[in-house]
Scaffold this motif. Structure first.
Motif, PDB file in Angstrom:
ATOM      1  N   PRO A  12      24.692  -7.734  29.502  1.00 11.62           N
ATOM      2  CA  PRO A  12      24.383  -9.116  29.887  1.00 11.62           C
ATOM      3  C   PRO A  12      24.858  -9.472  31.289  1.00 11.62           C
ATOM      4  CG  PRO A  12      25.374  -9.021  27.693  1.00 11.62           C
ATOM      5  CD  PRO A  12      25.555  -7.670  28.320  1.00 11.62           C
ATOM      6  N   GLN A  13      25.909  -8.819  31.774  1.00 14.38           N
ATOM      7  CA  GLN A  13      26.492  -9.150  33.080  1.00 14.38           C
ATOM      8  C   GLN A  13      25.624  -8.534  34.185  1.00 14.38           C
ATOM      9  OE1 GLN A  13      28.119  -7.562  30.606  1.00 14.38           O
ATOM     10  NE2 GLN A  13      29.428  -9.185  29.801  1.00 14.38           N
ATOM     11  N   ARG A  14      24.944  -9.359  34.948  1.00 12.28           N
ATOM     12  CA  ARG A  14      23.977  -8.870  35.942  1.00 12.28           C
ATOM     13  C   ARG A  14      24.641  -8.001  37.011  1.00 12.28           C
ATOM     14  NH1 ARG A  14      18.975 -11.541  35.547  1.00 12.28           N
ATOM     15  NH2 ARG A  14      18.996 -13.444  34.297  1.00 12.28           N
ATOM     16  N   GLU A  15      25.852  -8.358  37.429  1.00  9.95           N
ATOM     17  CA  GLU A  15      26.546  -7.577  38.454  1.00  9.95           C
ATOM     18  C   GLU A  15      26.806  -6.154  37.960  1.00  9.95           C
ATOM     19  OE1 GLU A  15      30.826  -7.536  40.875  1.00  9.95           O
ATOM     20  OE2 GLU A  15      30.335  -9.191  39.513  1.00  9.95           O
ATOM     21  N   ALA A  16      27.297  -6.048  36.732  1.00  7.44           N
ATOM     22  CA  ALA A  16      27.564  -4.724  36.165  1.00  7.44           C
ATOM     23  C   ALA A  16      26.268  -3.955  35.937  1.00  7.44           C
ATOM     24  CB  ALA A  16      28.331  -4.866  34.853  1.00  7.44           C
ATOM     25  N   ALA A  17      25.216  -4.663  35.551  1.00  8.18           N
ATOM     26  CA  ALA A  17      23.925  -4.009  35.301  1.00  8.18           C
ATOM     27  C   ALA A  17      23.348  -3.423  36.582  1.00  8.18           C
ATOM     28  CB  ALA A  17      22.955  -5.007  34.686  1.00  8.18           C
ATOM     29  N   ALA A  18      23.385  -4.201  37.662  1.00  4.06           N
ATOM     30  CA  ALA A  18      22.853  -3.720  38.933  1.00  4.06           C
ATOM     31  C   ALA A  18      23.636  -2.509  39.427  1.00  4.06           C
ATOM     32  CB  ALA A  18      22.893  -4.840  39.972  1.00  4.06           C
ATOM     33  N   ALA A  19      24.953  -2.546  39.267  1.00  5.67           N
ATOM     34  CA  ALA A  19      25.778  -1.422  39.708  1.00  5.67           C
ATOM     35  C   ALA A  19      25.535  -0.190  38.838  1.00  5.67           C
ATOM     36  CB  ALA A  19      27.250  -1.814  39.663  1.00  5.67           C
ATOM     37  N   GLU A  20      25.315  -0.401  37.544  1.00  8.12           N
ATOM     38  CA  GLU A  20      25.047   0.737  36.665  1.00  8.12           C
ATOM     39  C   GLU A  20      23.712   1.392  37.010  1.00  8.12           C
ATOM     40  OE1 GLU A  20      25.945   1.405  32.078  1.00  8.12           O
ATOM     41  OE2 GLU A  20      24.137   0.190  32.349  1.00  8.12           O
ATOM     42  N   TRP A  21      22.707   0.574  37.282  1.00  5.82           N
ATOM     43  CA  TRP A  21      21.420   1.130  37.719  1.00  5.82           C
ATOM     44  C   TRP A  21      21.611   1.993  38.965  1.00  5.82           C
ATOM     45  CZ3 TRP A  21      19.112   0.307  42.486  1.00  5.82           C
ATOM     46  CH2 TRP A  21      17.839   0.871  42.650  1.00  5.82           C
ATOM     47  N   ALA A  22      22.376   1.499  39.924  1.00  7.01           N
ATOM     48  CA  ALA A  22      22.611   2.253  41.163  1.00  7.01           C
ATOM     49  C   ALA A  22      23.358   3.552  40.879  1.00  7.01           C
ATOM     50  CB  ALA A  22      23.393   1.399  42.157  1.00  7.01           C
ATOM     51  N   SER A  23      24.300   3.518  39.940  1.00  5.60           N
ATOM     52  CA  SER A  23      25.027   4.731  39.584  1.00  5.60           C
ATOM     53  C   SER A  23      24.106   5.762  38.943  1.00  5.60           C
ATOM     54  CB  SER A  23      26.180   4.396  38.626  1.00  5.60           C
ATOM     55  OG  SER A  23      27.218   3.698  39.284  1.00  5.60           O
ATOM     56  N   PHE A  24      23.223   5.317  38.065  1.00  7.33           N
ATOM     57  CA  PHE A  24      22.264   6.236  37.466  1.00  7.33           C
ATOM     58  C   PHE A  24      21.306   6.787  38.526  1.00  7.33           C
ATOM     59  CE2 PHE A  24      23.278   4.713  33.124  1.00  7.33           C
ATOM     60  CZ  PHE A  24      23.259   5.933  32.462  1.00  7.33           C
ATOM     61  N   ARG A  25      20.843   5.928  39.418  1.00  2.61           N
ATOM     62  CA  ARG A  25      19.956   6.384  40.500  1.00  2.61           C
ATOM     63  C   ARG A  25      20.609   7.500  41.300  1.00  2.61           C
ATOM     64  NH1 ARG A  25      20.110   2.385  45.087  1.00  2.61           N
ATOM     65  NH2 ARG A  25      22.129   3.454  45.170  1.00  2.61           N
ATOM     66  N   ASP A  26      21.863   7.268  41.695  1.00  5.33           N
ATOM     67  CA  ASP A  26      22.559   8.265  42.501  1.00  5.33           C
ATOM     68  C   ASP A  26      22.846   9.526  41.689  1.00  5.33           C
ATOM     69  OD1 ASP A  26      22.486   6.385  44.505  1.00  5.33           O
ATOM     70  OD2 ASP A  26      24.591   5.789  44.295  1.00  5.33           O
ATOM     71  N   GLY A  27      23.259   9.346  40.437  1.00 10.33           N
ATOM     72  CA  GLY A  27      23.563  10.491  39.601  1.00 10.33           C
ATOM     73  C   GLY A  27      22.341  11.341  39.301  1.00 10.33           C
ATOM     74  N   LEU A  28      21.214  10.692  39.069  1.00 14.56           N
ATOM     75  CA  LEU A  28      19.973  11.412  38.806  1.00 14.56           C
ATOM     76  C   LEU A  28      19.405  12.058  40.066  1.00 14.56           C
ATOM     77  CD1 LEU A  28      18.393   8.715  36.483  1.00 14.56           C
ATOM     78  CD2 LEU A  28      18.937  11.052  35.748  1.00 14.56           C
ATOM     79  N   GLY A  29      19.807  11.517  41.213  1.00 14.45           N
ATOM     80  CA  GLY A  29      19.325  12.051  42.479  1.00 14.45           C
ATOM     81  C   GLY A  29      17.902  11.640  42.799  1.00 14.45           C
ATOM     82  N   VAL A  30      17.548  10.402  42.458  1.00 17.42           N
ATOM     83  CA  VAL A  30      16.188   9.921  42.701  1.00 17.42           C
ATOM     84  C   VAL A  30      16.219   8.730  43.655  1.00 17.42           C
ATOM     85  CG1 VAL A  30      15.384  10.713  40.447  1.00 17.42           C
ATOM     86  CG2 VAL A  30      16.259   8.370  40.684  1.00 17.42           C
ATOM     87  N   ASP A  31      15.061   8.381  44.184  1.00 17.14           N
ATOM     88  CA  ASP A  31      14.933   7.226  45.061  1.00 17.14           C
ATOM     89  C   ASP A  31      14.834   5.937  44.248  1.00 17.14           C
ATOM     90  OD1 ASP A  31      14.888   8.912  47.284  1.00 17.14           O
ATOM     91  OD2 ASP A  31      12.687   9.126  47.195  1.00 17.14           O
ATOM     92  N   ASP A  32      14.999   4.805  44.943  1.00 14.80           N
ATOM     93  CA  ASP A  32      14.938   3.501  44.280  1.00 14.80           C
ATOM     94  C   ASP A  32      13.672   3.342  43.446  1.00 14.80           C
ATOM     95  OD1 ASP A  32      17.269   3.045  45.617  1.00 14.80           O
ATOM     96  OD2 ASP A  32      16.555   1.291  46.736  1.00 14.80           O
ATOM     97  N   ASP A  33      12.530   3.684  44.022  1.00 17.89           N
ATOM     98  CA  ASP A  33      11.246   3.456  43.346  1.00 17.89           C
ATOM     99  C   ASP A  33      11.032   4.393  42.172  1.00 17.89           C
ATOM    100  OD1 ASP A  33      10.689   1.469  45.145  1.00 17.89           O
ATOM    101  OD2 ASP A  33       9.434   2.721  46.442  1.00 17.89           O
TER     102      ASP A  33
END
Length: 240
Positions: A12-33
């Motif tokens: 529910p916490q938008r700040e934590a959600a946005a940061a988690e998405w970024a962590s998964f993006r970086d961990g997966l090694g993919v671009d934003d899109d």
């Protein structure tokens, strides 16, 4: 099916959600899109899951064992069960983490309890023999460090699943189930610094002594978490 991945947010916490998405993006090694963000707290599960190469499910302050659940949490849990069914059937490759392993365990007829909490910080995790042979977990060292923070856990590997990882505090750290579903109790996505930032959001949530924040954060920052990142990179490769 496209080569894009889907991140399903249960926070529910938008700040934590946005940061988690970024962590998964970086961990997966993919671009934003290439990692679509879907807020399952506020929007129902999309009906076209098969169009994604794979799906990763983030953590949540929710617990399967929560005694008093809002209708929003109940709906979110039903949607996660639908997503798990898609992974079990092989309709889409899925990786559930943290809160998600409880959802899958319950769906499979297993037991989730408060008897296996784990402190906030780095934990040593051990692969089982099946884990060393698994197409996803087999890339990891037999013993590795990952970041944990949870109040509940599976009592034992649920029916039909294959235990892949464990440790002394938590008997079920990861398993594979069905055709294309993996579930982890530990967090594979954050760096140590990202985990500390998440701790700040949940400082008063009961995962650790709020007065000991600086001490816990310093311990977290000692963690080397390259192995969980390798797990995510491998998931992205398998999905592609």
């Amino acid at each position: 099916m496209t080569g894009r991945l889907l991140y399903v947010c249960a926070r529910p916490q938008r700040e934590a959600a946005a940061a988690e998405w970024a962590s998964f993006r970086d961990g997966l090694g993919v671009d934003d899109d290439d990692l679509v963000h879907h807020d399952l707290v506020r929007e129902p599960l999309p009906g076209d899951l098969e169009r994604y190469a794979g799906v990763v499910v983030g953590g949540s302050p929710f617990n399967v064992t929560d005694p008093d659940k809002t209708e929003s949490q109940l709906r979110l849990e039903r949607d996660l069960e639908s997503l798990a069914s898609a992974g079990l059937d092989g309709r889409t490759r899925t990786l559930f983490t943290c809160f998600g392993i409880g959802i899958v365990t319950r769906l499979l007829g297993g037991v989730v309890s408060l008897d296996h909490p784990e402190d906030t910080g780095p934990a040593e995790i051990m692969l089982t023999d099946d884990g060393t042979r698994d197409e996803l977990f087999g890339v990891l060292d037999p013993r590795f460090v990952a970041l944990t923070a949870h109040k509940e856990g599976a009592v034992r590997v649920p029916p039909g699943a294959v235990l892949l990882a464990r440790n002394d505090a938590c008997p079920v750290q990861a398993y594979r189930a069905g055709a294309a579903l993996w579930a982890t109790q530990f967090h594979p996505e954050p760096t140590a610094d990202a985990f500390v930032a998440r701790m700040a959001v949940y400082r008063a949530a009961g995962y650790f002594d709020a007065e000991a924040f600086d001490e816990v954060a310093a311990h977290v920052r000692t963690a080397s978490v390259e192995q969980p990142t390798l797990l995510l990179r491998t998931f992205a490769t398998l999905a592609a």
